[in-house]
Design a protein around this motif. Structure first.
Motif, PDB file in Angstrom:
ATOM      1  N   VAL A 139      22.020   8.875 -21.700  1.00 11.01           N
ATOM      2  CA  VAL A 139      23.128   8.493 -20.821  1.00 11.01           C
ATOM      3  C   VAL A 139      24.295   9.450 -21.062  1.00 11.01           C
ATOM      4  N   GLN A 140      24.728  10.110 -19.993  1.00 10.05           N
ATOM      5  CA  GLN A 140      25.844  11.039 -20.064  1.00 10.05           C
ATOM      6  C   GLN A 140      27.137  10.342 -19.635  1.00 10.05           C
ATOM      7  N   THR A 141      28.256  10.804 -20.173  1.00  9.25           N
ATOM      8  CA  THR A 141      29.569  10.364 -19.707  1.00  9.25           C
ATOM      9  C   THR A 141      30.204  11.534 -18.970  1.00  9.25           C
ATOM     10  N   TRP A 142      30.592  11.278 -17.736  1.00 10.17           N
ATOM     11  CA  TRP A 142      31.216  12.295 -16.894  1.00 10.17           C
ATOM     12  C   TRP A 142      32.662  11.932 -16.648  1.00 10.17           C
ATOM     13  N   MET A 143      33.458  12.963 -16.359  1.00  9.79           N
ATOM     14  CA  MET A 143      34.854  12.740 -16.019  1.00  9.79           C
ATOM     15  C   MET A 143      35.262  13.656 -14.870  1.00  9.79           C
ATOM     16  N   GLU A 144      35.891  13.040 -13.880  1.00  5.80           N
ATOM     17  CA  GLU A 144      36.543  13.792 -12.811  1.00  5.80           C
ATOM     18  C   GLU A 144      38.027  13.819 -13.154  1.00  5.80           C
ATOM     19  N   VAL A 145      38.646  14.979 -12.989  1.00  5.09           N
ATOM     20  CA  VAL A 145      40.070  15.134 -13.260  1.00  5.09           C
ATOM     21  C   VAL A 145      40.742  15.635 -11.990  1.00  5.09           C
ATOM     22  N   TYR A 146      41.838  14.967 -11.643  1.00  6.10           N
ATOM     23  CA  TYR A 146      42.629  15.344 -10.475  1.00  6.10           C
ATOM     24  C   TYR A 146      44.066  15.525 -10.940  1.00  6.10           C
ATOM     25  N   PRO A 147      44.415  16.752 -11.372  1.00  5.23           N
ATOM     26  CA  PRO A 147      45.764  16.976 -11.902  1.00  5.23           C
ATOM     27  C   PRO A 147      46.794  17.121 -10.783  1.00  5.23           C
ATOM     28  N   ALA A 148      47.980  16.664 -11.088  1.00  4.77           N
ATOM     29  CA  ALA A 148      49.146  16.866 -10.221  1.00  4.77           C
ATOM     30  C   ALA A 148      48.945  16.364  -8.795  1.00  4.77           C
ATOM     31  N   VAL A 149      48.347  15.173  -8.664  1.00  2.00           N
ATOM     32  CA  VAL A 149      48.255  14.597  -7.321  1.00  2.00           C
ATOM     33  C   VAL A 149      49.619  14.037  -6.964  1.00  2.00           C
ATOM     34  N   ALA A 150      49.933  14.067  -5.687  1.00  2.57           N
ATOM     35  CA  ALA A 150      51.293  13.783  -5.238  1.00  2.57           C
ATOM     36  C   ALA A 150      51.701  12.325  -5.384  1.00  2.57           C
ATOM     37  N   SER A 151      50.789  11.417  -5.174  1.00  3.65           N
ATOM     38  CA  SER A 151      51.201  10.013  -5.201  1.00  3.65           C
ATOM     39  C   SER A 151      50.015   9.104  -5.475  1.00  3.65           C
ATOM     40  N   ARG A 152      50.314   7.832  -5.647  1.00  4.14           N
ATOM     41  CA  ARG A 152      49.266   6.846  -5.877  1.00  4.14           C
ATOM     42  C   ARG A 152      48.379   6.660  -4.647  1.00  4.14           C
ATOM     43  N   THR A 153      48.840   7.080  -3.495  1.00  2.00           N
ATOM     44  CA  THR A 153      48.002   6.943  -2.302  1.00  2.00           C
ATOM     45  C   THR A 153      46.765   7.823  -2.396  1.00  2.00           C
ATOM     46  N   PHE A 154      46.815   8.863  -3.231  1.00  2.00           N
ATOM     47  CA  PHE A 154      45.618   9.685  -3.405  1.00  2.00           C
ATOM     48  C   PHE A 154      44.484   8.863  -4.003  1.00  2.00           C
ATOM     49  N   LEU A 155      44.797   7.873  -4.804  1.00  5.91           N
ATOM     50  CA  LEU A 155      43.764   7.013  -5.388  1.00  5.91           C
ATOM     51  C   LEU A 155      42.974   6.308  -4.289  1.00  5.91           C
ATOM     52  N   ASP A 156      43.651   5.830  -3.257  1.00  2.00           N
ATOM     53  CA  ASP A 156      42.959   5.216  -2.113  1.00  2.00           C
ATOM     54  C   ASP A 156      42.077   6.237  -1.411  1.00  2.00           C
TER      55      ASP A 156
END
Length: 96
Positions: free
Chosen positions: A48-65
């Motif tokens: 079982v691998q653990t993966w991570m996506e990184v999204y640096p410097a996103v403008a706002s919490r709306t990017f999460l949606d």
């Protein structure tokens, strides 16, 4: 703010997941200008691998949606084991 999203994947599912995540992140980069990263831990206990996506410097919490909609559209759940965990970090002001 920076988003860190981690989750588990069976090693046998890794190739399919990698292609889907890269395509999703490429679309997000084109549409939103984010500089997405994809990482994984070097060890894989019991396959079982653990993966991570990184999204640096996103403008706002709306990017999460936006990200959640992209994940659903890409169908990433078919390759992962368990939930995706999202962590949000923000920069601290520099000491003066």
């Amino acid at each position: 703010m920076d988003l860190y999203v981690y989750y588990k994947v069976q090693a046998a599912q890794a190739a399919g997941l990698q292609g889907a995540v890269i395509a999703m992140q490429s679309a997000l980069t084109a549409a939103h200008g984010v500089q997405a990263q994809l990482k994984r831990r070097p060890e894989a206990p019991e396959g079982v691998q653990t993966w991570m996506e990184v999204y640096p410097a996103v403008a706002s919490r709306t990017f999460l949606d936006t990200l959640e909609a992209a994940v659903a559209q890409a169908g990433l759940a078919r390759w992962t084991t368990g939930p995706r965990h999202v962590e949000i970090f923000e920069d601290l002001p520099p000491c003066a």
